[in-house]
Motif scaffolding. Structure first.
Motif, short mmCIF file in Angstrom:
data_model
loop_
_atom_site.label_atom_id
_atom_site.label_comp_id
_atom_site.label_asym_id
_atom_site.label_seq_id
_atom_site.Cartn_x
_atom_site.Cartn_y
_atom_site.Cartn_z
N THR A 207 0.87 -1.18 0.13
CA THR A 207 -0.11 -0.07 -0.10
C THR A 207 1.07 1.21 0.01
O THR A 207 1.68 1.25 0.74
CB THR A 207 -1.00 0.04 1.35
N PRO A 208 0.92 2.09 -1.20
CA PRO A 208 1.91 3.10 -0.97
C PRO A 208 1.42 4.37 -0.14
O PRO A 208 0.26 4.53 0.13
CB PRO A 208 1.57 3.57 -2.50
N SER A 209 2.38 5.16 -0.07
CA SER A 209 2.23 6.62 0.72
C SER A 209 2.29 7.83 0.00
O SER A 209 2.64 7.47 -1.25
CB SER A 209 3.34 6.51 1.89
N ALA A 210 1.54 8.46 0.30
CA ALA A 210 1.34 9.84 -0.51
C ALA A 210 2.57 10.76 -0.45
O ALA A 210 2.92 11.43 -1.39
CB ALA A 210 0.25 10.74 0.12
N LEU A 211 3.64 10.33 0.33
CA LEU A 211 5.00 10.86 0.31
C LEU A 211 5.46 10.62 -1.14
O LEU A 211 6.19 11.86 -1.32
CB LEU A 211 5.97 10.20 1.52
N THR A 212 5.40 9.75 -1.77
CA THR A 212 5.81 9.60 -3.05
C THR A 212 5.34 10.30 -4.02
O THR A 212 5.92 10.60 -5.15
CB THR A 212 5.65 7.95 -3.68
N LEU A 213 4.38 11.39 -3.87
CA LEU A 213 3.73 12.15 -4.61
C LEU A 213 4.36 13.71 -4.38
O LEU A 213 3.92 14.67 -4.97
CB LEU A 213 2.29 12.06 -4.56
N LEU A 214 5.22 14.14 -3.40
CA LEU A 214 5.44 15.13 -2.80
C LEU A 214 6.21 15.90 -4.01
O LEU A 214 5.94 17.25 -4.20
CB LEU A 214 6.42 15.19 -1.60
N ASP A 215 7.08 15.56 -4.53
CA ASP A 215 7.95 15.98 -5.74
C ASP A 215 7.01 16.63 -6.96
O ASP A 215 6.31 15.61 -7.40
CB ASP A 215 9.00 15.15 -6.39
N GLY A 216 7.28 17.81 -7.20
CA GLY A 216 6.35 18.36 -8.30
C GLY A 216 4.59 18.60 -7.86
O GLY A 216 3.92 19.17 -8.57
N ASN A 217 4.61 18.47 -6.60
CA ASN A 217 3.22 18.85 -6.21
C ASN A 217 3.29 19.85 -4.91
O ASN A 217 3.16 19.29 -3.77
CB ASN A 217 2.16 17.68 -5.79
N PRO A 218 3.57 21.11 -5.22
CA PRO A 218 3.91 21.80 -4.19
C PRO A 218 2.73 22.40 -3.27
O PRO A 218 2.81 22.87 -2.01
CB PRO A 218 4.39 23.34 -4.69
N ARG A 219 1.56 21.94 -3.65
CA ARG A 219 0.32 22.19 -2.93
C ARG A 219 -0.22 20.77 -2.04
O ARG A 219 -1.23 20.71 -1.41
CB ARG A 219 -0.61 22.33 -3.75
N LEU A 220 0.71 19.81 -2.09
CA LEU A 220 0.52 18.66 -1.22
C LEU A 220 0.99 18.61 0.03
O LEU A 220 2.08 19.05 0.24
CB LEU A 220 1.02 17.23 -2.07
N ILE A 221 0.23 18.22 1.08
CA ILE A 221 0.61 18.31 2.42
C ILE A 221 0.44 16.72 3.10
O ILE A 221 -0.68 16.35 2.90
CB ILE A 221 0.16 19.12 3.17
N VAL A 222 1.21 16.06 3.51
CA VAL A 222 1.31 14.71 3.94
C VAL A 222 1.63 14.79 5.66
O VAL A 222 2.49 15.19 5.92
CB VAL A 222 2.14 13.62 3.52
#
Length: 378
Positions: A207-222
Motif C-alpha cells: 500500500t503506497p504512501s502519498a509521500l511519493t507524490l510530494l515532488d512536483g506537487n507543491p500544494r500537497l501536504i502529508v
C-alpha cells in the motif's frame, strides 16, 4: 452560576460539542486507537535521561524551529519510504497532528474560505475547520468507504475548496486510498490537498504512501503522528512533509516556541529507538487481519482495514451493543456510520476478551445480531 449561554461566545460555536472519546476505567480500553505496547524499561530509562538532559535548561526557550527533531523526522520518513529524499526544510512538527491541521487551516483556510472532506472520516477535520472560521463541505464516500477518483475530481472541481482533506488509512473505516485518487484530487484542487496518514505505518504490504507524490506537487501536504505506531500518544508529537514554501506559510501562524524542549527531547529519543517502538507493528497487523477474518466468519460486515482498528457491524441499535460490551469490561468506540462500531487492535489477551464479550452480547441481544450482507470482503 454563569452558564455558557451567558458568555459572549462566537455565534458559530454555539450549540457545538467538544471532541472526545469516553475516558472510563475499564479492564479493556479499545476505543482510542492507542498502541497497546508500552515502552520497555530500557527505553523508559533513555526517555528519563533525555528529559534530565534538558531539565537544567528549562529556564530558556526551546529551539523555536525544532531543527534537530525535523532532521530526525526527515531521516525516518526517508527510511520508511525510500527514494523521497526529504530534508529538514520540508518537514514540520507540532503538538500532535491536530495542531498541524490547525496550523494548516489557519494559513490556508479562514473566513470566506472552505475545506472539503470525504465522509465518514476523522471527526476532528470539520471541528478544526469550524474553529478556524472555515466553511466545511462534506462529500460522501462510496458504499465500501473508498473514493472513486473521477467522482472525487468532479466533486472538488464543483466546490473548488481551498483545502481538501484525504485520510489514508481512513479513520474510522481503516480504508487506504490508491495513489490515483490523490492524483485525481491534486489535478482538480485549486488549493491545498492534505493527506492525513496518521495510521500509515499499519498499512498492508504494497500500500503506497502519498509521500511519493510530494515532488512536483507543491500544494500537497502529508501529515503523520507519533501517537499510533510509535506508541507515543502521551508525548503529543505530530508532523508533516511538504514543499518548503508550505513551511514558510505555517511559520506565519504558529505560536512562538510552540514545541517544548521536553517534547522535542522525548520525540528524538523515540525516533532513536524506532526499531523497538515499531517492533510491535507487525504483530498488530497480524492481530488486525485475524480479527477481520474472525468477524467475517461470525457473520459481521467488516470494512477492509490498513490501520490498527477495525470497523464492523451492522447493528440496528449499536448503542445497546456498545453498552453490552462495556458491561463486560470492554470499551470500544461508537463512531462513524450509525450502524457500525470501531474496535482498536490490542494485545492477544485484549482481543480474546473482546471476542468473548462480543459473543456474549450477541447471544443475549438477538434483535441486534449483525446483518448477513458484507462490505469490503476480499
Amino acid at each position: 452560576m454563569t452558564s455558557l449561554d451567558d458568555l459572549p461566545l462566537r455565534d458559530d460555536l454555539r450549540g457545538g460539542e467538544p471532541y472526545g472519546a469516553p475516558q472510563l476505567d475499564v479492564p479493556y480500553a479499545l476505543n482510542t486507537n492507542e498502541n497497546p505496547y508500552p515502552p520497555s524499561e530500557r527505553l523508559v530509562k533513555a526517555l528519563g535521561e533525555a528529559v534530565m538532559d534538558v531539565a537544567g535548561t528549562l529556564n530558556r526557550y526551546p529551539d523555536r524551529d525544532a531543527v534537530a527533531l525535523r532532521e530526525d523526522l526527515a531521516a525516518f520518513l526517508n527510511a520508511d519510504t525510500p527514494g523521497i529524499g526529504l530534508t529538514a526544510d520540508r518537514v514540520w512538527a507540532a503538538n500532535g497532528s491536530n495542531e498541524i491541521l490547525q496550523q494548516i487551516l489557519m494559513a490556508f483556510g479562514g473566513p470566506g474560505r472552505a475545506a472539503l472532506g470525504f465522509e465518514p472520516s476523522y471527526s476532528m477535520h470539520p471541528i478544526i475547520t469550524a474553529v478556524s472560521g472555515t466553511r466545511w463541505i462534506g462529500a460522501a464516500r462510496d458504499a465500501d468507504f473508498g473514493i472513486d477518483p473521477a467522482r472525487a475530481a468532479e466533486t472538488v472541481a464543483e466546490h473548488r475548496p481551498d483545502v481538501v482533506f484525504l485520510t489514508s488509512p481512513n479513520n474510522p473505516t481503516g480504508t487506504a486510498l490508491p495513489l490515483e485518487v490523490i492524483e485525481a484530487v491534486l489535478g482538480a484542487a485549486p488549493g491545498m490537498v492534505v493527506v492525513d496518514e496518521a495510521y500509515a505505518e499499519f498499512r498492508r504490504e504494497g500500500t503506497p504512501s502519498a509521500l511519493t507524490l510530494l515532488d512536483g506537487n507543491p500544494r500537497l501536504i502529508v501529515t503523520r503522528t507519533m501517537s499510533k505506531a510509535f506508541a507515543m500518544a502521551g508525548a503529543r508529537l505530530g508532523y508533516l512533509a511538504a514543499d518548503p514554501a508550505v513551511l514558510d506559510a505555517l511559520l506565519l501562524v504558529r505560536l512562538p516556541y510552540h514545541l517544548s524542549a521536553v517534547t522535542q527531547a522525548v520525540a528524538r529519543t523515540a525516533l532513536a529507538h524506532g526499531e523497538e517502538l515499531l517492533g510491535g507493528v507487525d504483530a498488530l497487523r497480524r492481530e488486525r487481519d485475524d480479527l477481520v477474518a474472525w468477524l467475517r466468519a461470525e457473520g459481521y460486515r467488516v470494512a477492509d482495514s490498513d490501520a490498527n482498528f477495525v470497523l464492523f457491524g451492522t447493528f440496528p441499535d449499536r448503542r445497546r451493543v456498545w453498552e453490552g460490551l462495556l458491561e463486560r469490561g470492554v470499551l470500544i468506540r461508537e463512531v462513524g456510520p450509525p450502524e457500525w462500531l470501531r474496535v482498536t487492535i490490542g494485545t492477544p489477551d485484549e482481543m480474546a476478551a473482546f471476542r468473548t464479550a462480543l459473543r456474549h452480547v450477541r447471544a443475549g441481544t438477538d434483535p441486534h445480531a449483525p446483518r448477513s450482507d458484507s462490505v469490503g470482503e476480499s
